[in-house]
Design an enzyme around this catalytic site. Structure first.
Site, PDB file in Angstrom:
ATOM      1  CD  GLU A   1      -6.177   3.725   9.706  1.00  0.00           C
ATOM      2  OE1 GLU A   1      -5.072   3.511   9.140  1.00  0.00           O
ATOM      3  OE2 GLU A   1      -6.395   4.720  10.431  1.00  0.00           O
TER       4      GLU A   1
ATOM      5  CD  GLU B   1      -2.500   1.363   2.642  1.00  0.00           C
ATOM      6  OE1 GLU B   1      -3.704   1.648   2.653  1.00  0.00           O
ATOM      7  OE2 GLU B   1      -1.831   1.181   3.683  1.00  0.00           O
TER       8      GLU B   1
END
Length: 545
Positions: free
Chosen positions: A316, A197
């Protein structure tokens, strides 16, 4: 006086609905499931959780909730921790967070240089100095991941080499040298990384879309080069950008990264700051939960229109930012929000949903000190084991406080239904109507098959539903998993499954999650402030064939 009060309660209940002896209202409702065609699809392993870099000195509102949960010092030998991850077989784990853009990586040719963790410094970005990840710690982490069977997504430092301007915009090209060194070491050691990421659109610092797209393309090229040189066919996914959703920014980013991006990811803290005193009221508010689906809908719209084949992820999601709130985001009540988020995001083709955190802060799936599972851990594990990839259009009529989601069952026949009752005073007797069931030869004389084409999530079907008849249902059974808080207290950190307390034993073994088997002719009862997963193996529908 007591008799008069009881009489008044009794009269009110009878006049409005049906009331049980405790004064709870009992209502009837219908779950309508369209089983003809899936409306969306998740990854096989949809549930994901995060591990963060925050050190113990990270405090919010004078509460320091991180303990030794940092990637630098987390106890990887804790048996409960290992068993908690292994129970998923596998669990996606995203390594990252706000401080990932302040982490550099030790290299093999520079092991003599100091490599130290974060230190507090109020004059620095986010209140901490830069830190260095020792290769020895990276080895320890990967040993744990290998032993636990985790699928790892590693968040790289996206700010390395950039200059941060006065307006908090980072400019200049990404310096990938340090990241390339870690990736080469990772390949050399044979560590399996599911995804890399690059997250540079988060809190505190922003990268404009053009340079960020260039950085993402550079990361894609780097991964292709390193893995191809080592004759490795399966390469990590490229995942970006993280941070909060911005419609125009994300739309442009997708258009500029065609061929270089596998998943477009965003972060969710839709309940606001953890300091707020009204978090529970928000969680129990149907309108707030409905509005929480807006970002999934908007991103789904962008992805669907784009020529970029990248899929949507939640990278997240902690619900309440600044580490959550003790007594709320680590208790039973938070499962209402969390499971509703899983359900809502899946209906809009979200492939993976990463919960902040696996451990750390006040929103961990595991207790930061003891590693004992919080209620949301069991909610996540039941979802992972029961809810399959194919998402079915589902609608509940009768009470807005019931949240309803259905998927094809995971690694099993039939359907799994999830019902969430955020009403503390109402018991719901639910009837289930399923469209699109497949006729079996032995049932042909008893079943009327109905085709109904459904195009919109949560739009009620208009055709005639396919009901069970008594003879056909007598031999059918369903499996129910009822989650309730200990003592009926939604602020409890102890959860009951079918009335039995879920506890880790003295050997650190995660308890079995066993259902109760119920005859399909019996009503489906959803108690106040409870969550029910229902596996219906005998409901064969076209969407799940």
């Amino acid at each position: 006086m007591g008799s008069l009060v009881w009489f008044l309660v009794f009269v009110v209940c009878v006049c409005s609905f049906v009331c049980d002896v405790k004064g709870y209202v009992s209502v009837e409702g219908t779950v309508v499931i369209d089983g003809e065609t899936p409306i969306a699809e998740t990854d096989e392993n949809f549930v994901c959780a995060t591990l963060d870099w925050w050190p113990s000195e990270k405090c919010d509102y004078k509460v320091c909730s991180w303990g030794n949960a940092s990637l630098f010092n987390l106890d990887l030998k804790n048996v409960v921790f290992l068993n908690a991850v292994k129970a998923f077989s596998p669990l996606k784990i995203r390594l990252g967070g706000t401080l990932q853009d302040k982490v550099i990586y030790q290299t093999e040719d520079n092991k003599q240089q100091p490599c130290t963790p974060f230190a507090q410094n109020s004059s620095r970005l986010f209140g901490f100095t830069e830190a260095c990840l020792p290769l020895a710690r990276w080895d320890e982490l990967n040993s744990f991941f290998n032993q636990s069977g985790a699928l790892v997504i590693f968040g790289l430092n996206a700010l390395h080499g950039k200059s941060i301007q006065a307006n908090n915009v980072a400019t200049g090209p990404w310096d990938s040298t340090n990241a390339a060194s870690l990736i080469r070491y990772t390949v050399k050691k044979g560590y399996n990384i599911y995804g890399n990421e690059l997250s540079g659109n988060g809190v505190g610092v922003r990268i404009d879309v053009d340079p960020y797209a260039s950085d993402t393309i550079a990361l894609h090229g780097l991964i292709q080069d390193i893995y191809s040189r080592n004759n490795i066919i399966t390469k990590p996914q490229i995942i970006a950008p993280g941070g909060f959703f911005d419609y125009n920014w994300f739309q442009q980013f997708l258009s500029k990264t065609v061929g270089s991006l596998d998943s477009i990811t965003h972060h969710i803290y839709s309940l606001g700051a953890g300091s707020q005193g009204n978090l529970v009221e928000k969680i129990l508010n149907s309108t707030v939960l409905d509005n929480g689906a807006g970002v999934f809908r908007d991103l789904h719209s962008i992805v669907k229109k784009s020529q970029n084949p990248a899929s949507a992820w939640v990278g997240e999601a902690g619900g309440a930012y600044n580490s959550g709130r003790d007594g709320v985001t680590n208790t039973f009540v938070f499962s209402f929000w969390y499971l509703d988020q899983l359900g809502a995001s899946s209906t809009y083709d979200t492939k993976t949903y990463c919960r902040q955190t696996l451990i750390g802060g006040n929103y961990g799936l595991l207790n930061t000190t003891t590693f004992v599972p919080n209620p949301d851990y069991y909610s996540a594990l039941l979802w992972h084991r029961l809810m399959g990839k194919s998402v079915l259009s589902t609608n509940f009529t009768g009470n807005r406080k019931i949240r309803a989601y259905a998927h094809c069952a995971k690694q099993s026949q039939g359907i799994t239904l999830l019902l969430i009752n955020i009403d503390g005073n109402t018991t719901v007797n639910a009837k289930i109507d399923v469209y699109g069931r497949v006729m079996h030869m032995q049932n042909r004389s008893n079943i009327h098959h109905h085709h109904h084409h459904h195009h919109h999530h949560h739009r009620k079907s208009k055709g005639t539903p396919l009901h069970h008849n008594k003879q056909a249902s007598a031999n059918n059974a369903r499996e129910e998993y009822h989650l309730t808080p200990l003592g009926g207290d939604i602020h409890s950190q102890t959860v009951l499954l079918n009335g039995k307390k879920l506890t880790v034993d003295s050997s650190g073994v995660i308890p079995a999650l066993d259902p109760v088997t119920v005859n399909s002719l019996e009503p489906l009862i959803v108690a106040p402030y409870s969550i029910v997963f229902v596996h219906m193996p005998n409901f064969d529908v076209s969407a799940c064939m």
